[in-house]
Write a protein that holds these residues in place. Structure first.
Motif, PDB file in Angstrom:
ATOM      1  N   LEU A 255     -55.510 -39.239  -5.685  1.00 57.78           N
ATOM      2  CA  LEU A 255     -55.507 -38.190  -6.706  1.00 57.78           C
ATOM      3  C   LEU A 255     -56.387 -36.996  -6.301  1.00 57.78           C
ATOM      4  O   LEU A 255     -56.775 -36.191  -7.149  1.00 57.78           O
ATOM      5  CB  LEU A 255     -55.902 -38.753  -8.068  1.00 57.78           C
ATOM      6  N   PHE A 256     -56.679 -36.918  -4.997  1.00 63.99           N
ATOM      7  CA  PHE A 256     -57.418 -35.759  -4.504  1.00 63.99           C
ATOM      8  C   PHE A 256     -56.604 -35.012  -3.445  1.00 63.99           C
ATOM      9  O   PHE A 256     -57.169 -34.551  -2.446  1.00 63.99           O
ATOM     10  CB  PHE A 256     -58.759 -36.200  -3.894  1.00 63.99           C
ATOM     11  N   VAL A 278     -52.295 -34.398 -13.366  1.00 68.57           N
ATOM     12  CA  VAL A 278     -53.597 -35.022 -13.620  1.00 68.57           C
ATOM     13  C   VAL A 278     -54.716 -34.116 -13.100  1.00 68.57           C
ATOM     14  O   VAL A 278     -55.721 -33.897 -13.780  1.00 68.57           O
ATOM     15  CB  VAL A 278     -53.656 -36.429 -12.957  1.00 68.57           C
ATOM     16  N   ILE A 279     -54.517 -33.565 -11.913  1.00 72.83           N
ATOM     17  CA  ILE A 279     -55.546 -32.670 -11.345  1.00 72.83           C
ATOM     18  C   ILE A 279     -55.718 -31.452 -12.248  1.00 72.83           C
ATOM     19  O   ILE A 279     -56.831 -31.037 -12.566  1.00 72.83           O
ATOM     20  CB  ILE A 279     -55.141 -32.212  -9.921  1.00 72.83           C
ATOM     21  N   HIS A 282     -57.703 -31.850 -15.416  1.00 71.85           N
ATOM     22  CA  HIS A 282     -59.160 -31.826 -15.272  1.00 71.85           C
ATOM     23  C   HIS A 282     -59.658 -30.454 -14.791  1.00 71.85           C
ATOM     24  O   HIS A 282     -60.796 -30.341 -14.318  1.00 71.85           O
ATOM     25  CB  HIS A 282     -59.605 -32.929 -14.296  1.00 71.85           C
ATOM     26  N   LEU A 284     -58.988 -28.718 -12.173  1.00 70.77           N
ATOM     27  CA  LEU A 284     -59.451 -28.739 -10.783  1.00 70.77           C
ATOM     28  C   LEU A 284     -58.551 -27.948  -9.836  1.00 70.77           C
ATOM     29  O   LEU A 284     -58.726 -28.016  -8.626  1.00 70.77           O
ATOM     30  CB  LEU A 284     -59.555 -30.198 -10.293  1.00 70.77           C
ATOM     31  N   TYR A 465     -53.403 -36.096 -20.846  1.00 65.58           N
ATOM     32  CA  TYR A 465     -52.479 -35.585 -19.845  1.00 65.58           C
ATOM     33  C   TYR A 465     -51.111 -35.219 -20.422  1.00 65.58           C
ATOM     34  O   TYR A 465     -50.253 -34.737 -19.704  1.00 65.58           O
ATOM     35  CB  TYR A 465     -52.266 -36.620 -18.729  1.00 65.58           C
TER      36      TYR A 465
ATOM     37  N   SER B  36     -55.934 -45.829  -8.923  1.00 69.48           N
ATOM     38  CA  SER B  36     -56.151 -44.476  -8.408  1.00 69.48           C
ATOM     39  C   SER B  36     -56.628 -43.527  -9.514  1.00 69.48           C
ATOM     40  O   SER B  36     -57.439 -42.640  -9.272  1.00 69.48           O
ATOM     41  CB  SER B  36     -54.879 -43.940  -7.749  1.00 69.48           C
ATOM     42  N   LEU B  37     -56.144 -43.742 -10.741  1.00 68.41           N
ATOM     43  CA  LEU B  37     -56.525 -42.846 -11.835  1.00 68.41           C
ATOM     44  C   LEU B  37     -57.984 -43.060 -12.244  1.00 68.41           C
ATOM     45  O   LEU B  37     -58.741 -42.097 -12.415  1.00 68.41           O
ATOM     46  CB  LEU B  37     -55.583 -43.038 -13.031  1.00 68.41           C
ATOM     47  N   PHE B  40     -60.285 -41.727  -9.578  1.00 75.29           N
ATOM     48  CA  PHE B  40     -60.353 -40.269  -9.695  1.00 75.29           C
ATOM     49  C   PHE B  40     -61.345 -39.865 -10.803  1.00 75.29           C
ATOM     50  O   PHE B  40     -62.243 -39.044 -10.600  1.00 75.29           O
ATOM     51  CB  PHE B  40     -58.937 -39.773 -10.007  1.00 75.29           C
ATOM     52  N   LEU B  44     -65.049 -37.923 -10.390  1.00 77.04           N
ATOM     53  CA  LEU B  44     -65.320 -36.671 -11.110  1.00 77.04           C
ATOM     54  C   LEU B  44     -66.533 -36.822 -12.019  1.00 77.04           C
ATOM     55  O   LEU B  44     -67.374 -35.926 -12.111  1.00 77.04           O
ATOM     56  CB  LEU B  44     -64.107 -36.255 -11.945  1.00 77.04           C
ATOM     57  N   THR B  56     -63.665 -34.888   1.475  1.00 78.26           N
ATOM     58  CA  THR B  56     -62.723 -36.007   1.626  1.00 78.26           C
ATOM     59  C   THR B  56     -63.257 -37.065   2.598  1.00 78.26           C
ATOM     60  O   THR B  56     -63.027 -38.246   2.398  1.00 78.26           O
ATOM     61  CB  THR B  56     -61.355 -35.510   2.115  1.00 78.26           C
ATOM     62  N   LEU B  59     -65.556 -39.239   0.739  1.00 81.03           N
ATOM     63  CA  LEU B  59     -64.822 -40.100  -0.197  1.00 81.03           C
ATOM     64  C   LEU B  59     -64.110 -41.237   0.547  1.00 81.03           C
ATOM     65  O   LEU B  59     -64.016 -42.357   0.054  1.00 81.03           O
ATOM     66  CB  LEU B  59     -63.800 -39.280  -0.989  1.00 81.03           C
TER      67      LEU B  59
END
Lengths: 547, 78
Positions: A255-256, A278-279, A282, A284, A465, B36-37, B40, B44, B56, B59
């Motif tokens: 998710l990045f 989703v990004i 937030h 972002l 979302y 994954s959610l 994330f 944050l 990255t 991470l």
């Protein structure tokens, strides 16, 4: 060049010193790929005796590692269709796929060895098991007599076959109708179905994409999506057919993608809209934070104007396409070029790629905007379902010299632009984080666990979302159950053993009684109303029908 | 509040589990619902709470809570 394998072979030769794949913080050139591929092909060709290996399956039990891509290309260049497995799937589902496709060979990497050690002993038919990244094969292999195992050392020391048979440039002759991959998608009857896609299907797709985007060997493609989801094939084949490089997103950066794109100067990506949503949810998507991006393809779910606008601000140089297509029509079939000032609604799916055709069943000259089922015809339409002739005949047919697929999706034509507008499903299939999910498959599993007929599964999303996801895109599923003695926790735990994570309900809600329609069948509309009405009024448990 | 206590509180919020107890050895395999959610959201929340930002590569190298603590400490002292 007239075939997919010829084009890939040409890239392997021509771009020998250029980067092909970035994965696990290592760069592999096309030359490196050729070296590893030939090691595996050397064993495959001698053990299975070319051309008898053509059409035999090779399973890829590797996840975001170089072994996965070496395994795929070994299959492609040997005429062996590959079948990806997924460590995110429960062991039972991976085992069921292996038993259904009965592969001759399997590639295993470190991310999947643990599951392989449990499952391979239970498989009775003989397998060639490759551990390309293991200096020595794992100790548990010595206890299994029915399979042959090959570590890196054994691959290197394996006697070389006649070199002419394995030179880069020599591929097993493939016809356009030869199977390239088999992907298992959710099936409404409770069993996943294997979609069989041919070399010719993907060849046509790559040609189609080339007409709407510039392809160059300097391109950097983001490989973001799991191999078990066919959108991943877009990145692989578009990249390998042009000598470009594939950048594989590490699993903990799913998710990045914006940070990964920015730091690694990616210029082409295929994403599902909910990832961007989703990004964006937030805040972002910072202005001009992805300046390298030239092409973005969104696929797999309805795309909203809000997501496009946010993404465009963040990637001002990117052309953004909304592409649409089921696995049965190979990755994507139609495209719509978005603009950064899109209105905030679900965007059209546009027009078919070159040489493909779309018909909306009920459209006619007198009612151009009539709603109907979307039918897809042309060289991208897949061969059918693996060993399921009945379902293949139900969904695929030939007409006017073309192969057609009945999508089950509803759409209509915009009378002015002639763009196709997607209007949802005619059945109970939804998209969860871009993955295609038949709600009936989850219900079928829960009915067995909960020992009750009264089960309804719905798509659901965190309220934070909802404004950025399209009408049919969800982040989770929830299950509503009645007349069961099982506990909620047990139902979820048992689901985890059978279903991929995105199909496991995030919550189970017990109802005292199930709404039924006039035919005494489960009334899904009413259940959906009950769920959403009470979800939005602070707590589902506030409803007097909830136990 | 120590760094791990602050982190524990973030984990409890993200995973919606007030009883969650983390240790340096805790990894994604140990916590139900670490997908994954939630990963994330966790990253944050950590970035916001400690006013740091991860690239990255950093991470990618996070294997467990211990690695996360080390990374935060490095960032804070920079």
């Amino acid at each position: 060049m007239s075939s997919l394998s010829e084009i890939i072979t040409s890239s392997l030769q021509k771009y020998n010193d250029r980067p092909a794949i970035w994965v696990d913080d290592c760069v592999y050139t096309y030359g490196d790929l050729s070296y590893y591929i030939n090691q595996i092909r050397n064993v495959l060709h001698q053990q299975l005796t070319s051309p008898a290996l053509k059409g035999e399956r090779i399973c890829i039990w590797a996840y975001r590692s170089i072994d996965a891509y070496v395994g795929i290309l070994s299959g492609v260049l040997s005429g062996m269709p590959y079948v990806p497995l997924n460590p995110r799937f429960p062991d039972e589902r991976n085992l069921s796929i292996i038993n259904r496709v009965r592969p001759k060979a399997i590639i295993v990497d470190k991310n999947c060895e643990d599951a392989a050690s449990k499952i391979l002993p239970t498989i009775k038919f003989p397998l060639l098991v490759f551990f390309p990244s293991y200096t020595q094969k794992p100790k548990w292999c010595s206890l299994i007599k029915q399979h042959q195992f090959f570590s890196q050392e054994e691959l290197i020391s394996y006697p070389l076959a006649s070199i002419s048979n394995l030179e880069v440039g020599s591929v097993v002759n493939t016809d356009s109708s030869d199977m390239l991959y088999i992907l298992f998608t959710s099936g409404s009857t409770g069993e996943p179905k294997g979609v069989v896609v041919s070399h010719g299907n993907v060849f046509s797709y790559v040609n189609g994409i080339n007409t709407i985007s510039d392809c160059h060997y300097d391109d950097r493609y983001l490989q973001h999506i799991d191999l078990t989801f066919d959108l991943s094939a877009h990145d692989m084949y578009c990249s390998w057919c042009s000598g470009a490089s594939l950048y594989v997103t590490p699993h903990n950066l799913i998710l990045f993608p914006n940070r990964f794109i920015s730091e690694y100067k990616i210029n082409k990506c295929m994403l599902v809209p909910s990832t961007a949503g989703v990004i964006q949810g937030h805040n972002l998507l910072f202005p001009n934070s992805m300046p390298s991006l030239k092409y973005t393809f969104f696929c797999g779910e309805p795309l909203t104007g809000s997501v496009v606008n946010g993404w465009q601000k963040s990637a001002p140089s990117s052309i953004i396409y909304n592409v649409y297509g089921p696995t049965e029509a190979t990755i994507a079939f139609t495209y719509y070029k978005c603009t950064g000032d899109s209105v905030d609604r679900c965007l059209p799916i546009g027009k078919p790629l070159i040489n493909q055709q779309v018909i909306i069943t009920s459209s006619s000259e007198t009612a151009a905007d009539e709603i109907g089922e979307i039918l897809l015809g042309g060289s991208q339409v897949a061969l059918g379902y693996w060993e399921n002739e009945k379902m293949t005949d139900e969904k695929f047919y030939s007409h006017s010299g073309k192969r057609w697929y009945k999508t089950g999706d509803l759409g209509k034509l915009d009378p002015n632009s002639q763009d196709i507008i997607f209007l949802g499903r005619s059945d109970r299939q939804i998209k969860v984080r871009g993955f295609r999910v038949e709600l009936g498959e989850i219900e079928s599993v829960i009915r067995k666990i909960a020992k009750t007929y009264f089960v309804a599964v719905l798509g659901d999303s965190d309220s934070e979302y909802e404004n950025v996801l399209g009408g049919e895109g969800y982040l989770n599923v929830v299950a509503l159950v009645a007349n069961s003695q099982e506990s909620k926790e047990n139902i979820i735990e048992e689901c985890k053993k059978i279903l991929p994570d995105y199909m496991v309900p995030s919550q189970v809600i017990f109802l005292k009684e199930f709404p039924r329609n006039s035919n005494d069948k489960i009334d899904y509309k009413e259940i959906t109303k009950i769920y959403y009405k009470n979800k939005n009024s602070s707590s589902i448990s506030a409803h007097n029908n909830v136990i | 509040m120590s760094l791990i206590e602050q982190l524990n509180s973030i984990f409890c919020n993200v995973f919606k589990n007030p009883n969650l107890q983390i240790s340096p050895e805790t990894s994604a395999n140990d916590i139900d619902g670490w997908d994954s959610l939630t990963h994330f959201k966790l990253i944050l929340a950590v970035e916001n709470n400690f006013n740091v930002s991860f690239n990255t590569r950093e991470l990618m190298e996070l294997k467990n809570v211990g690695c996360l603590i080390q990374l935060i400490e490095t960032k804070i002292t920079q």
